[in-house]
Design a protein around this motif. Structure first.
Motif, short mmCIF file in Angstrom:
data_model
loop_
_atom_site.label_atom_id
_atom_site.label_comp_id
_atom_site.label_asym_id
_atom_site.label_seq_id
_atom_site.Cartn_x
_atom_site.Cartn_y
_atom_site.Cartn_z
N ALA A 87 0.57 -1.27 -0.13
CA ALA A 87 0.27 0.50 0.19
C ALA A 87 0.79 1.07 0.00
O ALA A 87 0.92 1.99 -0.57
CB ALA A 87 -0.83 0.14 1.32
N TRP A 88 1.86 1.61 0.38
CA TRP A 88 2.66 2.64 0.68
C TRP A 88 3.58 2.52 -0.34
O TRP A 88 3.79 3.78 -1.12
CB TRP A 88 3.52 2.54 1.55
N ALA A 89 4.39 0.82 -0.98
CA ALA A 89 4.65 1.74 -2.58
C ALA A 89 3.65 1.83 -3.24
O ALA A 89 4.13 2.60 -4.71
CB ALA A 89 4.89 0.02 -2.40
N THR A 90 2.59 1.52 -3.02
CA THR A 90 1.73 2.51 -4.39
C THR A 90 1.88 3.62 -4.62
O THR A 90 1.62 4.88 -5.02
CB THR A 90 0.11 1.80 -4.46
N GLN A 91 1.53 4.06 -2.70
CA GLN A 91 1.81 4.85 -2.49
C GLN A 91 3.15 6.65 -2.94
O GLN A 91 2.16 7.79 -3.68
CB GLN A 91 0.87 5.54 -0.32
#
Length: 180
Positions: free
Chosen positions: A124-128
């Motif tokens: 999720a943080w990688a996508t953000q």
């Protein structure tokens, strides 16, 4: 039309230096000659004494402060960009903010490709971070100099170590949505 002056006109010459001007010119020449004689005499003395010795005035052999010595070394070796990126890695929380810094860490910088690799602790943080990449690259280039970072490569979390053995099912990778 000819460019020669008419016969009656006499071209004006620059005025000859007079009293004070002549004195200034003579003084300047005397000072330069004295400096040259003094420098030659100094070199001759140093050669007799066996080389250069330290004196009261600063010269290239004096010790430098640590920061000045490191800056000189960085400049001489051409390490300005890697050193600047290393500084960014140290100041990562101030550049990207505390929330993002808690979940994303810079890993390496490829100087040839101008790519900064960042690893995140969840997908999720990688996508953000992938969504914020253009703004982050602009902010980094603002801080480091235009064109220092061309691309931000975002990595997701690393998976657990692969364990092989008789109790392990072949091809089983674990939960795919968390590790990749």
């Amino acid at each position: 039309m000819s460019e020669n002056p008419p016969a009656g006109d006499v071209p004006k010459k620059a005025p000859e230096p007079s009293g004070v001007d002549l004195a200034r010119v003579a003084l300047r020449a005397a000072k330069e000659q004295a400096r040259a004689r003094g420098a030659a005499a100094q070199q001759k003395k140093q050669a007799k004494r066996g080389g250069l010795r330290s004196g009261a005035r600063a010269d290239g052999r004096d010790p430098l402060a640590l920061g000045a010595a490191i800056n000189r070394l960085i400049t001489e070796r051409g390490w300005e960009a890697p050193a600047a990126v290393g500084g960014v890695m140290g100041r990562w929380p101030q550049i990207v903010g505390d929330d993002l810094a808690k979940h994303c860490v810079p890993q390496k910088y490829d100087e040839d490709e101008r790519v900064l690799t960042v690893q995140c602790d969840s997908t999720a943080w990688a996508t953000q971070l992938r969504l914020l990449a253009p703004q982050l690259v602009a902010r980094l280039n603002e801080d480091l100099g235009h064109g220092t970072v061309r691309l931000l490569k975002v990595l997701g979390p690393g998976g657990p170590a692969r364990r092989y053995g008789p109790l392990r099912a072949p091809g089983s990778k674990g939960p795919g949505d968390t590790y990749g």
